[in-house]
Scaffold this motif. Sequence first.
Motif, PDB file in Angstrom:
ATOM      1  N   ASP A 162       0.819  -1.220   0.000  1.00  0.00           N
ATOM      2  CA  ASP A 162       0.000   0.000   0.000  1.00  0.00           C
ATOM      3  C   ASP A 162       0.850   1.266   0.000  1.00  0.00           C
ATOM      4  OD1 ASP A 162      -2.515  -1.275  -0.066  1.00  0.00           O
ATOM      5  OD2 ASP A 162      -2.442  -1.622   2.087  1.00  0.00           O
ATOM      6  N   ARG A 163       1.935   1.221  -0.738  1.00  0.00           N
ATOM      7  CA  ARG A 163       2.801   2.386  -0.900  1.00  0.00           C
ATOM      8  C   ARG A 163       2.850   2.781  -2.374  1.00  0.00           C
ATOM      9  NH1 ARG A 163       8.236   0.789   2.367  1.00  0.00           N
ATOM     10  NH2 ARG A 163       8.913   2.768   1.427  1.00  0.00           N
ATOM     11  N   SER A 164       1.675   2.727  -3.008  1.00  0.00           N
ATOM     12  CA  SER A 164       1.592   2.956  -4.453  1.00  0.00           C
ATOM     13  C   SER A 164       1.995   4.368  -4.847  1.00  0.00           C
ATOM     14  CB  SER A 164       0.178   2.649  -4.954  1.00  0.00           C
ATOM     15  OG  SER A 164      -0.125   1.280  -4.787  1.00  0.00           O
ATOM     16  N   GLU A 165       1.660   5.359  -4.010  1.00  0.00           N
ATOM     17  CA  GLU A 165       2.031   6.731  -4.338  1.00  0.00           C
ATOM     18  C   GLU A 165       3.555   6.874  -4.427  1.00  0.00           C
ATOM     19  OE1 GLU A 165       0.145   9.142  -5.182  1.00  0.00           O
ATOM     20  OE2 GLU A 165      -1.872   8.609  -4.511  1.00  0.00           O
ATOM     21  N   GLU A 166       4.259   6.223  -3.504  1.00  0.00           N
ATOM     22  CA  GLU A 166       5.727   6.249  -3.551  1.00  0.00           C
ATOM     23  C   GLU A 166       6.237   5.583  -4.816  1.00  0.00           C
ATOM     24  OE1 GLU A 166       7.898   5.225   0.151  1.00  0.00           O
ATOM     25  OE2 GLU A 166       5.891   4.966   1.005  1.00  0.00           O
ATOM     26  N   ALA A 167       5.595   4.476  -5.189  1.00  0.00           N
ATOM     27  CA  ALA A 167       6.015   3.754  -6.391  1.00  0.00           C
ATOM     28  C   ALA A 167       5.839   4.620  -7.635  1.00  0.00           C
ATOM     29  CB  ALA A 167       5.218   2.466  -6.519  1.00  0.00           C
ATOM     30  N   ILE A 168       4.751   5.356  -7.696  1.00  0.00           N
ATOM     31  CA  ILE A 168       4.512   6.244  -8.838  1.00  0.00           C
ATOM     32  C   ILE A 168       5.623   7.280  -8.959  1.00  0.00           C
ATOM     33  CG2 ILE A 168       2.998   8.069  -9.719  1.00  0.00           C
ATOM     34  CD1 ILE A 168       0.631   6.435  -8.559  1.00  0.00           C
ATOM     35  N   GLU A 169       5.957   7.912  -7.844  1.00  0.00           N
ATOM     36  CA  GLU A 169       6.999   8.939  -7.869  1.00  0.00           C
ATOM     37  C   GLU A 169       8.366   8.340  -8.211  1.00  0.00           C
ATOM     38  OE1 GLU A 169       6.305  12.111  -7.854  1.00  0.00           O
ATOM     39  OE2 GLU A 169       4.219  11.423  -7.704  1.00  0.00           O
ATOM     40  N   ALA A 170       8.622   7.123  -7.741  1.00  0.00           N
ATOM     41  CA  ALA A 170       9.893   6.474  -8.049  1.00  0.00           C
ATOM     42  C   ALA A 170      10.027   6.222  -9.545  1.00  0.00           C
ATOM     43  CB  ALA A 170      10.020   5.165  -7.276  1.00  0.00           C
ATOM     44  N   ILE A 171       8.970   5.699 -10.165  1.00  0.00           N
ATOM     45  CA  ILE A 171       9.023   5.420 -11.604  1.00  0.00           C
ATOM     46  C   ILE A 171       9.185   6.715 -12.394  1.00  0.00           C
ATOM     47  CG2 ILE A 171       7.690   4.588 -13.580  1.00  0.00           C
ATOM     48  CD1 ILE A 171       6.543   2.432 -11.771  1.00  0.00           C
ATOM     49  N   LYS A 172       8.428   7.739 -12.019  1.00  0.00           N
ATOM     50  CA  LYS A 172       8.529   9.013 -12.725  1.00  0.00           C
ATOM     51  C   LYS A 172       9.933   9.607 -12.617  1.00  0.00           C
ATOM     52  CE  LYS A 172       3.721  10.645 -12.516  1.00  0.00           C
ATOM     53  NZ  LYS A 172       2.838  11.701 -11.976  1.00  0.00           N
ATOM     54  N   SER A 173      10.560   9.421 -11.462  1.00  0.00           N
ATOM     55  CA  SER A 173      11.865  10.035 -11.215  1.00  0.00           C
ATOM     56  C   SER A 173      13.015   9.300 -11.869  1.00  0.00           C
ATOM     57  CB  SER A 173      12.112  10.131  -9.700  1.00  0.00           C
ATOM     58  OG  SER A 173      11.143  10.938  -9.068  1.00  0.00           O
ATOM     59  N   PHE A 174      12.893   7.978 -12.015  1.00  0.00           N
ATOM     60  CA  PHE A 174      14.050   7.189 -12.446  1.00  0.00           C
ATOM     61  C   PHE A 174      13.856   6.439 -13.757  1.00  0.00           C
ATOM     62  CE2 PHE A 174      14.677   7.783  -7.909  1.00  0.00           C
ATOM     63  CZ  PHE A 174      16.010   8.157  -7.846  1.00  0.00           C
ATOM     64  N   ARG A 175      12.696   6.573 -14.394  1.00  0.00           N
ATOM     65  CA  ARG A 175      12.489   5.842 -15.641  1.00  0.00           C
ATOM     66  C   ARG A 175      13.439   6.320 -16.737  1.00  0.00           C
ATOM     67  NH1 ARG A 175       6.542   6.422 -17.660  1.00  0.00           N
ATOM     68  NH2 ARG A 175       7.443   5.040 -19.224  1.00  0.00           N
ATOM     69  N   ASN A 176      13.941   7.544 -16.610  1.00  0.00           N
ATOM     70  CA  ASN A 176      14.882   8.046 -17.610  1.00  0.00           C
ATOM     71  C   ASN A 176      16.201   7.270 -17.616  1.00  0.00           C
ATOM     72  OD1 ASN A 176      15.297   9.443 -14.984  1.00  0.00           O
ATOM     73  ND2 ASN A 176      17.023  10.382 -16.055  1.00  0.00           N
ATOM     74  N   LEU A 177      16.451   6.508 -16.542  1.00  0.00           N
ATOM     75  CA  LEU A 177      17.658   5.683 -16.484  1.00  0.00           C
ATOM     76  C   LEU A 177      17.465   4.326 -17.164  1.00  0.00           C
ATOM     77  CD1 LEU A 177      18.699   6.317 -12.758  1.00  0.00           C
ATOM     78  CD2 LEU A 177      19.558   7.470 -14.810  1.00  0.00           C
ATOM     79  N   CYS A 178      16.250   4.038 -17.583  1.00  0.00           N
ATOM     80  CA  CYS A 178      15.932   2.739 -18.201  1.00  0.00           C
ATOM     81  C   CYS A 178      15.936   2.870 -19.721  1.00  0.00           C
ATOM     82  CB  CYS A 178      14.568   2.247 -17.724  1.00  0.00           C
ATOM     83  SG  CYS A 178      14.452   2.050 -15.932  1.00  0.00           S
ATOM     84  N   PRO A 179      16.237   1.789 -20.436  1.00  0.00           N
ATOM     85  CA  PRO A 179      16.282   1.845 -21.902  1.00  0.00           C
ATOM     86  C   PRO A 179      14.898   2.060 -22.510  1.00  0.00           C
ATOM     87  CG  PRO A 179      16.508  -0.417 -21.137  1.00  0.00           C
ATOM     88  CD  PRO A 179      16.578   0.452 -19.916  1.00  0.00           C
ATOM     89  N   LYS A 180      14.863   2.434 -23.763  1.00  0.00           N
ATOM     90  CA  LYS A 180      13.607   2.703 -24.456  1.00  0.00           C
ATOM     91  C   LYS A 180      12.684   1.489 -24.446  1.00  0.00           C
ATOM     92  CE  LYS A 180      11.721   4.278 -28.873  1.00  0.00           C
ATOM     93  NZ  LYS A 180      12.036   4.723 -30.258  1.00  0.00           N
ATOM     94  N   GLN A 181      13.294   0.290 -24.585  1.00  0.00           N
ATOM     95  CA  GLN A 181      12.472  -0.929 -24.622  1.00  0.00           C
ATOM     96  C   GLN A 181      11.722  -1.173 -23.312  1.00  0.00           C
ATOM     97  OE1 GLN A 181      15.704  -0.295 -25.601  1.00  0.00           O
ATOM     98  NE2 GLN A 181      16.568  -2.344 -25.915  1.00  0.00           N
ATOM     99  N   ALA A 182      12.185  -0.557 -22.226  1.00  0.00           N
ATOM    100  CA  ALA A 182      11.555  -0.772 -20.917  1.00  0.00           C
ATOM    101  C   ALA A 182      10.392   0.170 -20.666  1.00  0.00           C
ATOM    102  CB  ALA A 182      12.591  -0.608 -19.807  1.00  0.00           C
ATOM    103  N   GLN A 183      10.243   1.204 -21.476  1.00  0.00           N
ATOM    104  CA  GLN A 183       9.262   2.245 -21.171  1.00  0.00           C
ATOM    105  C   GLN A 183       7.821   1.735 -21.238  1.00  0.00           C
ATOM    106  OE1 GLN A 183      10.326   5.140 -19.902  1.00  0.00           O
ATOM    107  NE2 GLN A 183      12.370   4.238 -20.162  1.00  0.00           N
ATOM    108  N   GLU A 184       7.546   0.839 -22.176  1.00  0.00           N
ATOM    109  CA  GLU A 184       6.179   0.324 -22.308  1.00  0.00           C
ATOM    110  C   GLU A 184       5.769  -0.474 -21.074  1.00  0.00           C
ATOM    111  OE1 GLU A 184       3.392  -2.203 -25.466  1.00  0.00           O
ATOM    112  OE2 GLU A 184       5.454  -1.658 -25.984  1.00  0.00           O
ATOM    113  N   SER A 185       6.667  -1.316 -20.570  1.00  0.00           N
ATOM    114  CA  SER A 185       6.341  -2.093 -19.376  1.00  0.00           C
ATOM    115  C   SER A 185       6.245  -1.197 -18.142  1.00  0.00           C
ATOM    116  CB  SER A 185       7.375  -3.199 -19.152  1.00  0.00           C
ATOM    117  OG  SER A 185       8.676  -2.677 -19.024  1.00  0.00           O
ATOM    118  N   LEU A 186       7.041  -0.138 -18.090  1.00  0.00           N
ATOM    119  CA  LEU A 186       6.925   0.820 -16.988  1.00  0.00           C
ATOM    120  C   LEU A 186       5.576   1.546 -17.045  1.00  0.00           C
ATOM    121  CD1 LEU A 186      10.534   2.316 -16.954  1.00  0.00           C
ATOM    122  CD2 LEU A 186       9.485   0.928 -15.150  1.00  0.00           C
ATOM    123  N   ASP A 187       5.123   1.853 -18.259  1.00  0.00           N
ATOM    124  CA  ASP A 187       3.796   2.448 -18.410  1.00  0.00           C
ATOM    125  C   ASP A 187       2.715   1.514 -17.869  1.00  0.00           C
ATOM    126  OD1 ASP A 187       4.738   4.760 -19.548  1.00  0.00           O
ATOM    127  OD2 ASP A 187       4.361   4.147 -21.615  1.00  0.00           O
TER     128      ASP A 187
END
Length: 292
Positions: free
Chosen positions: A71-96
Amino acid sequence: MQESSRRGDKDPFCVIHKLPSGDAPYARAKRALMVEKDPEAAIVLFWNAINARDRVESALKDMAVVMKRLDRSEEAIEAIKSFRNLCPKQAQESLDNILIDLYKKCGRTNEHIDMLKQKLRLIYQGEAFNGKPTRTARSNRKKFQITIEQETSRILGNLGWVYMQKSNYMAAEVVYKKAQMIDPDANKACNLALCLINQGRYTEAHSVLKEVLQGKLPNSEDCKAQNRAQELMLEVEPKWLPPSETIKLEGFDLEDDFSDGFEKVLNIWAPFRTKRLPIFEEISSYRNQLAC
């Protein structure tokens, strides 16, 4: 990046438990989660892995899933938004996809809708599935192929569900109808019927539910679909009128956010574009009819 975290084949214990070996942060996080059963400690170690740039993509995805369970989904959202730029392009769809689940969990309907519309745009632009017509999915440890048509219908169905949560049954109806044009199934048909019921259009709902109960749609044989259709039919039958009395849905206007968002996707499905997929050719003829 620590290469030892990728070499599970060097450690029999890691091979058996499908864990990365070594003492790098990501490997330690996985052991804390899978062996020690300590999700809180695992989250701390996943953060360490991200900061150390040790398998950032896997660490970010795994951490978000664990946070959702706690039940820490809000934290998870902020984490993905903050660090998804470190992931390759192929990972963006699964992060979405993970973000969509998190938005649903948090009840953040506007962001949920925006993300689903963005996925529809990517499909049109040919960028979904990394440009391929199918992708491999997993369920219950089994692999199977999903077509672009199935994915489009699934996303439209999810979009319809979010509009239902906003009690915008008119918008939800339009989206479910589009989903059914592409890849029909009994579950979406029941949702479409519910949208019609909430608009007092019982004759149309009766017709939709009848198709489910008569087994005319895929997955109609599913017990849950049958039971749900029967329950909705009990609500509809005392109120439905003969087909000649059906109220036609023509020329209605949707709410601004639907028109400004989803309508933009439909507007770019124009004949002069060369990257059109067959499914959009099928939809375009219905665009004006459905006023969406």
